[in-house]
Design an enzyme around this catalytic site. Structure first.
Site, PDB file in Angstrom:
ATOM      1  N   SER A  97       0.797  -1.241   0.000  1.00 35.30           N
ATOM      2  CA  SER A  97       0.000   0.000   0.000  1.00 35.30           C
ATOM      3  C   SER A  97       0.820   1.278   0.000  1.00 35.30           C
ATOM      4  O   SER A  97       0.279   2.365  -0.196  1.00 35.30           O
ATOM      5  CB  SER A  97      -0.936   0.017   1.209  1.00 35.30           C
ATOM      6  OG  SER A  97      -1.940  -0.954   1.052  1.00 35.30           O
ATOM      7  N   TYR A 125      -2.938  -2.878 -10.760  1.00 33.73           N
ATOM      8  CA  TYR A 125      -2.912  -2.570  -9.329  1.00 33.73           C
ATOM      9  C   TYR A 125      -2.128  -3.620  -8.542  1.00 33.73           C
ATOM     10  O   TYR A 125      -1.277  -3.296  -7.710  1.00 33.73           O
ATOM     11  CB  TYR A 125      -4.346  -2.433  -8.794  1.00 33.73           C
ATOM     12  CG  TYR A 125      -4.400  -2.180  -7.308  1.00 33.73           C
ATOM     13  CD1 TYR A 125      -3.995  -0.959  -6.772  1.00 33.73           C
ATOM     14  CD2 TYR A 125      -4.841  -3.172  -6.426  1.00 33.73           C
ATOM     15  CE1 TYR A 125      -4.025  -0.725  -5.410  1.00 33.73           C
ATOM     16  CE2 TYR A 125      -4.873  -2.936  -5.058  1.00 33.73           C
ATOM     17  CZ  TYR A 125      -4.459  -1.723  -4.549  1.00 33.73           C
ATOM     18  OH  TYR A 125      -4.482  -1.494  -3.192  1.00 33.73           O
ATOM     19  N   TYR A 164      -5.121   4.735   7.667  1.00 32.01           N
ATOM     20  CA  TYR A 164      -6.437   4.092   7.758  1.00 32.01           C
ATOM     21  C   TYR A 164      -7.217   4.581   8.977  1.00 32.01           C
ATOM     22  O   TYR A 164      -7.248   5.769   9.266  1.00 32.01           O
ATOM     23  CB  TYR A 164      -6.317   2.561   7.771  1.00 32.01           C
ATOM     24  CG  TYR A 164      -5.460   2.014   6.675  1.00 32.01           C
ATOM     25  CD1 TYR A 164      -5.713   2.346   5.336  1.00 32.01           C
ATOM     26  CD2 TYR A 164      -4.403   1.167   6.949  1.00 32.01           C
ATOM     27  CE1 TYR A 164      -4.926   1.847   4.316  1.00 32.01           C
ATOM     28  CE2 TYR A 164      -3.619   0.651   5.932  1.00 32.01           C
ATOM     29  CZ  TYR A 164      -3.874   0.999   4.622  1.00 32.01           C
ATOM     30  OH  TYR A 164      -3.108   0.501   3.632  1.00 32.01           O
ATOM     31  N   LYS A 212       0.366   3.430  -2.912  1.00 31.22           N
ATOM     32  CA  LYS A 212      -0.823   4.264  -3.139  1.00 31.22           C
ATOM     33  C   LYS A 212      -0.509   5.758  -3.276  1.00 31.22           C
ATOM     34  O   LYS A 212      -0.966   6.388  -4.232  1.00 31.22           O
ATOM     35  CB  LYS A 212      -1.852   4.019  -2.027  1.00 31.22           C
ATOM     36  CG  LYS A 212      -2.465   2.613  -2.077  1.00 31.22           C
ATOM     37  CD  LYS A 212      -3.279   2.319  -0.816  1.00 31.22           C
ATOM     38  CE  LYS A 212      -3.948   0.945  -0.869  1.00 31.22           C
ATOM     39  NZ  LYS A 212      -4.609   0.612   0.410  1.00 31.22           N
ATOM     40  N   VAL A 228       1.305  -3.729   3.821  1.00 36.33           N
ATOM     41  CA  VAL A 228       1.017  -4.972   4.540  1.00 36.33           C
ATOM     42  C   VAL A 228       2.230  -5.903   4.618  1.00 36.33           C
ATOM     43  O   VAL A 228       2.277  -6.817   5.436  1.00 36.33           O
ATOM     44  CB  VAL A 228      -0.221  -5.660   3.897  1.00 36.33           C
ATOM     45  CG1 VAL A 228       0.174  -6.321   2.590  1.00 36.33           C
ATOM     46  CG2 VAL A 228      -0.868  -6.647   4.848  1.00 36.33           C
TER      47      VAL A 228
END
Lengths: 615, 615
Positions: free
Chosen positions: A73, A198, A250, A76, A268
């Site tokens: 992530s 992705y 998050y 992103k 992660v």
């Protein structure tokens, strides 16, 4: 492949600090390694690396900083940056919002009303963001993405194909999210293509050092501080950091901003980056995750670094320096143009009508406001105001209208404002001139340095209050070097002198190299210049008619203070050392008078220099 | 009561800018005035004020900035601050979290797991926060709250009783929230008491100017910039600003941080505040609200101010200045102690072994890291390193171990580090000394200014490489002023001189006041000092045996450069002007030689001074 940097004798306190942090947490295996695909599940919970890279490219690392893992992530914000540069703010905002979700990374909620994902840091928003990267020529979206990531890291990065295959074959929830996005008309292209891109982007291999350089690139206004390549525009960096600050962690984003106070993103696989804008980037790698999906040791290390080093962006100590370095009048601040006694009297009496404001640091809005206010507050008795930019590091364009208004307000109050040393701020001056031209106002008068600006102001005062200067050649009998001599002595001395004319611009003496003569200046101005520590030529003094030149070097054999050059058409009488010695033998009393006069002239200069020293 | 500030000729560009903004939006009546109680419903949608207050207390205002209205939710961060100061971070966090809810202000959701409100900016969290303010002596919670708000505003604030009555009689949802909180064991005290205090706090009357001063107090590390009173601790400010940044604008918080980028809070009466940490506070008052409950014109004005003035906290231009202002060696940087020719030769040959690093600005972590690295990178040939703090504005305590480590690393590399001009940083020095003592290391050697530090370094070099200095009185025949004279001439001159002793500390000459004598110094050192522009005494030069003192003032009648004082036990021969004139008449050739020698000595000084000028 070496994946661990061996611990060596700490060569710097920062290295020592990182090593202490690493030691402190090395045994903490709290948390769970991600297990949804075998490649992540096989990570050793002991793997642990910390890297810190400063905005000027200094790299620190301890532990497993060269072991590769997948970016996950942390991709992103990078792809979000790429999308912003490709489509602009509005183009991207049509597909993904910037609101914190307060939900987990795999939230499937879309924004009420618009039906777009809440922000680019949750999976839905990230998939929408990836869909905005279109093919360009022969380059597929994933090629463009990898190229950008590689520029961020400063080395060529690749996708881990086996991780990609596992992600792709098990990523059912992400596929579901993508199909929901397609259903909501957020995605234009084929769902399968987008999802594969992705998954590939998330499977890019990086190490902890790469991540810290990426974070430092965000800290350094978008320039990779190691390769010096500009990766992003400044505006893009601002937007990316804003989203990382509000949504990067998050459902723990508020706690993160509260306790750590740095824009951040985690992945992660156990990676985490944090950015202190303008200063440094941090990365930690440690696979065990907490319930939010953030690396346990990563969070702890960032928290402790932020607290121990006071990196929190809301830390009140991050205030700018005062923009006014010094404020003086022409009573204290004088040019290096040596003035005659009558001129000095004018400057002593009226010098308070000239004021010098030396600015410093970065002149952003608040600094511009302060400067303007301080200047106008007590402008009443000021006729000439010099705004000196020597110590200014940068000027925000927002200050242009403020400063331009200040120039007009000063004029309206009966004064005139001039700028000095603006050469390193050409954009600021161009914008100021353009604004003033558009408003039908005259350009601001500027001077290359403060010395020249002061000289001009002094001349305005002398022209206004002093006797009119003749600019005619004075006779030797009127020269200060012969004061107190009888007419016979003056005649005797004159007989030894040779008249010499130096047209404007003539080099008179070099700095080095002995010349057995001195000058009695009877017309014009002579500039003495030398090379300063900054490598530039600076004026040390300007000598005018009635002064002498070169007597100290001639008498003592020492090096001159600088080169001398005729500032305008100069006339001087040359007195050679041979003639001086001959006259001393034949008429020592006269030469005593002459030497005493020279000492008075030198005393004038010493006073002038010492005023500069006492600054 | 005047509630509107009349527009006058703009006296500053900032005022002009606020007036332009006010004009641009004055006619925009988009949005709905809050109508849930009659007192708010009666507000005129045209009411519109903007105020900006800088962190140093300059107040700008335009429009309805003196019209009072109720503070409403802008009270939330203020009471949160009060709770933090009363209970500390952990005490408060046990009752209210800091996560953005992504929900509206009247959200009733509690955090899963803990069951506490999501953050102190939604009503549930604000009620929980208010419940933490306990009675203190005779002071009820609302008294404590009003006292704090009044300190924030810099004037005594009061509750609007009719608004309170309306809020109290219609606030059913807030009562419901409070009872749910009681049910969840978040509230300790009586629900009705807490809710009444909460309604009263929300009904506090403020005007737009008050709010801007409150915002500026948060910008100014917790000190009200108008009254100069410290209202909050620095740590509290950081926490309050963090929560305002992540949760201040309810469900529009992400968009706000993205586009405006300032910690902010709005109230349902139409007020809004925004804070640029370290620089300024902004407040807008305009009753019509958008769907989120934020003032429509308030949001627009903040957006435009942030964009036009580049106030966004993630703006990359907010980077600090380089911490190293200049780096020189003793080849360029010399003390004001005038050295003999042989001493100068030593310094010219070995001066590169002394290095001066002049620091500047705020030395926070990243700056400390940079300085340490730069110094250690090329320390190999350095024997003495001066770290000069003259231009340092502040030093973060986090730098203490970094700098202390640097001192040790320099020592390990065979060098010695000394500090100069640390007097304005007593806490830093105390912490450094304490750390070093705790580690069993010696204190850092410090000097009051760079000049004295350089003098010490020079003396180390001269002691190491130069001839041993005798410190004995030299004979007149060895004095530079008689160079080239015959023994008969020297004897003749000596007969006119008077021997004088000045014990250490004796004032020799004042700066002003003519003295018809000069000195030939034959033993000891004399300090010449003057008052600088900063009001402090500074050394201009130190003269030693073999040099002369006072000849320029004696010959020219000019003011001395400064006062002169014996630095240690000084012996000098006095030469009076009368004797000099008598000798000139009887033996002008000898006096010519003497004057030429004086000129050489002066030349030495001029070169010394000019080196300082060229900096």
């Amino acid at each position: 492949m070496t994946t661990t940097i061996p611990k060596s004798e700490p060569t710097s306190p920062v290295q020592a600090l990182l090593e202490r942090l690493h030691d402190r947490h090395a045994a903490d295996l709290t948390g769970e390694v991600a297990s949804y695909i075998p490649e992540l599940a096989s990570a050793d919970p002991n793997w642990f690396g910390i890297s810190l890279v400063t905005a000027d490219g200094s790299v620190y690392e301890v532990g497993d900083t060269r072991r590769e893992f997948t970016i996950q992530s942390i991709s992103k914000p990078l792809t979000y940056a790429l999308a912003l540069e490709a489509l602009g703010e509005e183009g991207v905002r049509a597909h993904v919002d910037v609101e914190p979700s307060g939900e987990a990374f795999n939230s499937i909620t879309l924004q009420p009303g618009t039906g777009i994902p809440q922000n680019p840091m949750v999976n839905a928003g990230a998939i929408a963001t990836t869909s905005l990267i279109k093919p360009s020529g022969a380059e597929q979206p994933i090629d463009r993405i990898l190229n950008e990531y590689s520029a961020f890291a400063g080395r060529s990065l690749e996708v881990d194909e086996s991780v990609f295959q596992s992600e792709n074959s098990t990523g059912h929830r992400n596929r579901a999210i993508a199909y929901l996005l397609k259903n909501a008309n957020v995605l234009d292209d084929e769902v399968e293509d987008i999802v594969e891109t992705y998954f590939r982007q998330c499977s890019t291999l990086v190490d902890c050092r790469d991540l810290a350089i990426m974070a430092a690139t965000l800290a350094s206004t978008g320039v990779n501080p190691v390769t010096r390549e500009r990766v992003l525009k400044e505006e893009t960096v601002r937007s990316v950091l804003s989203v990382m600050a509000s949504c990067g962690m998050y459902d723990a984003a508020g706690d993160w901003l509260y306790t750590v106070g740095l824009p951040a993103k985690s992945g992660v696989a156990g990676g985490i980056i944090a950015v202190l804008p303008g200063q440094l980037g941090i990365a930690v790698y440690s696979p065990p995750l907490d319930v939010h999906g953030n690396s346990v040791r990563g969070v702890k290390v960032c928290e402790e670094l932020s607290n121990e080093l006071r990196l929190h962006v809301m830390s009140p100590s991050r205030r700018p320096p005062p923009p006014v370095k010094a404020s003086r009048t022409c009573i204290d601040a004088r040019s290096r143009h040596l003035r005659t006694t009558s001129e000095q009297a004018v400057l002593n009496e009226h010098g308070s009508e000239v004021r010098v404001i030396e600015l410093q640091g970065a002149i952003l809005f608040a600094a511009g406001e302060l400067v303007t206010r301080k200047i106008l507050e007590d402008f009443a008795d000021i006729r000439y105001e010099v705004l000196d930019f020597t110590a200014v590091r940068e000027i925000d364009p927002v200050v242009v209208p403020i400063i331009s208004h200040l120039v007009d307000a000063a004029e309206a109050a009966g004064g005139q404002m001039v700028f000095s040393d603006t050469d390193r701020h050409p954009k600021f001056m161009a914008a100021t001139d353009a604004l003033r031209e558009a408003e039908g106002r005259s350009k601001v008068m500027t001077f290359p340095d403060l010395d020249l600006a002061l000289e001009w102001c002094e001349e305005q005062l002398i022209g206004r209050y002093g006797e009119e200067k003749s600019h005619e050649e004075i006779s030797i009998a009127d020269h200060a070097a012969v004061e107190g001599m009888s007419p016979q002595e003056i005649e005797k001395l004159s007989a030894c002198l040779e008249r010499r004319e130096y047209p404007a611009g003539t080099r008179i003496y070099e700095q080095v190299g002995h010349v057995d003569e001195m000058l009695l200046v009877v017309k014009g101005d002579i500039n003495i210049e030398a090379t300063g520590r900054d490598g530039n030529r600076h004026r040390i003094a300007t000598f005018s008619e009635g002064m002498t030149l070169g007597e100290v070097a001639m008498m003592s054999g020492s090096m001159r203070l600088g080169t001398s050059e005729a500032a305008n058409d100069v006339v001087a009488w040359v007195f050679s050392r041979d003639d001086l010695e001959a006259l001393r033998d034949s008429d020592p009393a006269m030469i005593c008078t002459f030497l005493e006069n020279l000492m008075k002239l030198i005393s004038h200069r010493v006073g002038h220099l010492s005023r500069s020293v006492m600054g």
